[in-house]
Every structure is written in C-alpha cells, then in structure tokens.
Design a protein around this motif. Structure first.
Motif, short mmCIF file in Angstrom:
data_model
loop_
_atom_site.label_atom_id
_atom_site.label_comp_id
_atom_site.label_asym_id
_atom_site.label_seq_id
_atom_site.Cartn_x
_atom_site.Cartn_y
_atom_site.Cartn_z
N GLU A 54 5.22 6.91 3.66
CA GLU A 54 4.60 5.85 4.47
C GLU A 54 3.27 5.44 3.84
O GLU A 54 2.22 5.98 4.17
CB GLU A 54 4.40 6.34 5.91
N PRO A 55 3.29 4.48 2.94
CA PRO A 55 2.07 4.08 2.23
C PRO A 55 0.99 3.50 3.13
O PRO A 55 -0.17 3.44 2.74
CB PRO A 55 2.58 3.05 1.22
N GLN A 56 1.35 3.05 4.33
CA GLN A 56 0.35 2.50 5.24
C GLN A 56 -0.49 3.59 5.90
O GLN A 56 -1.53 3.30 6.50
CB GLN A 56 1.02 1.65 6.32
N VAL A 57 -0.06 4.85 5.78
CA VAL A 57 -0.80 5.97 6.36
C VAL A 57 -1.86 6.43 5.36
O VAL A 57 -1.55 6.81 4.24
CB VAL A 57 0.15 7.13 6.72
N GLY A 58 -3.11 6.39 5.77
CA GLY A 58 -4.19 6.79 4.88
C GLY A 58 -4.50 8.27 4.91
O GLY A 58 -4.98 8.83 3.93
#
Length: 339
Positions: free
Chosen positions: A107-111
C-alpha cells in the motif's frame, strides 16, 4: 525482488532490565534485511553494556534529551529505506518487521505503520501492569485502521516520508508522538494494525502511571487547540465523556451528606455511566481476568479517568495564562500557527 533494508532504531533510557529481551526479539525477526542501532539517552544503568554484550551497535548520547531526539539521532546514523522504531521495553513478535514491510510494500499510500501491543505485560506482572496492559491494548485495538496518533513503541516509517515530514520535535518530551502523528497524517495515511504485534513492559506502579497520564493530558491541550481536533485512533468522545462523568461523581458524594442517603444514588449512577461509556473495556477485563480483578480494574480506571480530567483542566488553565505554553507546538504547526 530485492527486499528493502530496514533500520531498527531502539531509543533507550535506563531500560537495562528489558533491553536484552527487546534486542533478542529483534535478533529473532524473520525478516532478513535488518540493521540494528541502540541510541542510549544518557542512561545511568548498564543499558549500554547490555546492548554491546549482545553485539549491537550503540550510540551513547552525552546528555538526556528524550525519545524524540534519540530517534532523530538513530535516523541520521542508519541507512535503511524503512525506519523501524522500537521502544527498549518492547519485545516484538518474530514476524513484526516482515508484516510491517509487507503492508508498506502493498500500500504505497501508507506512510507509516504502527503495531498493537498484546494485553499481557512483558516483565512486571503486577496488578497495575495487568490493568495497563488491558487498557492500552483495548484502546489501541479499537482504533485499528487509519489514525492520526503515532504509536512509536513499534512503528515503521518510510525514510522518504520521514525526510518529508521532518524530525521529531526534540523540545517535546512526552507528546512528541502525538505531534508527529498529526504532522504525518496530514500528508500520508498512518496505519495502526494488529498484524504488527509485541509485548510491552508496562507501568507496574500506580503513582508513576497516574503522574505520567496527568502530564500527558496537560501537555496535549495546546496541541489540540492548535490542531482544532482530537487525535484519531486512541482518544474518543465516549472516553472523554467517561472521564468527565467519573470526575463529577466525586463532588456528588457530598449530596447524601447534605440531603440524605437516597442521594447516594447520584454518584453511583455517575460511576455506572462512566463505566458504560467504555463498557467493552470492562468486558475485556472481566473475560481475561474474572470478576475479582474487574473490581480492581474499575477502581483503577476510575482514578485514571479523574487523573486525565485533572490533567486536561490544568492544561486548559495553563493555556489561558501562559503564552509560552500555548506556543510549544508552533514550530511544528506552521500552517495553523500562521492562519
């Protein structure tokens, strides 16, 4: 596929008793690409010797500056693509790092990814530690998902996200994680997940626990005034009302003295309403420990609720009269500060 390198950073201050357990749990991780660094925050016990005896690299700081500064030093002295902060009184589950990396990769949107601590205490198995373990586990687990509250005891952050958000505020000694969670969640998703687990050596004495909760509640006031909202994922409106109602029960104890014994129903009803505000927490205590422990749990949580309310009241008063107190978060909230 090349696995990203993970830098496991352990800030430590006088945690020699649990540090060896923490580091052995890191050594037992199933994830292969790990470097480990202990940043000792000027401990007066043998924490440095414990870490070095296990072959772990240590940076010993010349003075005590708090967890935020220690984490920043750890970042500056490691090279992993993913930063994994672990408190020195936490023993991670063997797959904790692997699960965090898998979630970030998927999940690339999770930082950043934060873990949830098990309800059982790690070392000190006192009644207070059992209370704190259950209370902290439930309040964390009930907020699982996207949050604005950073849980740095087990937390994986992409290095590029850390570089974008900036370092922890070293001026904050007890609320740096709440501050950082707000800053990070305004730009990236911050995920709290039970896939990343561990056990914590919780507070095991009542007075130190209450003292810590009082000051944390007090120091949140200028942050919440600046951000204009509560943190998501730990503090809820129901829990806030539970604390206020529990505190209201104390002055209500004067009613039966002034007006007769039937007025004892008022403080009793207030206590019952406070319990109902977080009834799933009490149900968990009953299921895990039984009815006798539940009575102890109710009494301690009543004190915790009153302490939190007292901390909020003290913080609100300090916010009204002290300009420096109102401004302690200004440097990390430039948008709100200039609005």
């Amino acid at each position: 596929m090349t696995l990203p390198k993970v830098s496991v950073i352990v800030p430590s201050y006088n945690y020699a008793a649990s540090l060896h357990v923490c580091l052995r749990a890191i050594a037992a991780q199933t994830y292969p690409q790990i470097e480990v660094l202990v940043v000792d925050d000027h401990s007066t016990d043998d924490s440095v010797a414990v870490a070095r005896a296990l072959g772990v690299r240590v940076i010993a700081l010349p003075d005590n500056g708090g967890c935020g500064r220690a984490r920043n030093v750890g970042v500056a002295n490691t090279s992993g693509e993913i930063l994994f902060f672990v408190d020195a009184d936490v023993a991670m589950a063997p797959d904790a790092v692997a699960e965090a990396v898998a979630l970030l990769e998927a999940e690339p949107q999770v930082g950043a990814v934060c873990g949830i601590e098990d309800p059982e205490p790690l070392l000190h198995d006192t009644l207070v530690a059992r209370y704190r373990g259950l209370q902290y586990h439930h309040w964390s687990a009930s907020g699982e998902g996207n949050v604005t509250f950073l849980f740095p005891a087990m937390c994986a952050i992409r290095r590029r996200v850390y570089a974008e958000i900036g370092p922890f505020n070293p001026a904050l000694k007890q609320t740096e994680e709440v501050d950082y969670g707000y800053r990070l969640s305004r730009r990236h998703q911050l995920r709290l997940t039970s896939r990343v687990r561990g056990r914590h050596d919780h507070d095991h004495e009542l007075l130190p626990l209450l003292r810590k909760l009082f000051h944390r509640a007090r120091l949140r006031i200028p942050l919440y005034a600046r951000a204009r909202r509560f943190a998501t994922g730990f503090e809820t409106a129901a829990r806030a009302w539970g604390s206020l109602i529990a505190t209201a029960a104390l002055p209500a104890l004067a009613l039966p003295v002034l007006f007769g014994p039937w007025w004892l129903l008022v403080p009793a009803a207030l206590v019952a309403a406070s319990v109902a505000a977080d009834r799933e927490l009490y149900a968990l205590a009953y299921r895990r420990r039984g009815p006798v422990f539940l009575m102890f749990f109710v009494a301690v949580h009543f004190l915790v609720n009153v302490t939190i309310t007292a901390g909020v009241a003290a913080g609100a008063l300090q916010w009204l009269v002290s300009r420096p107190f109102r401004q302690i978060y200004d440097s990390t909230f430039p948008v709100e500060a200039t609005a």
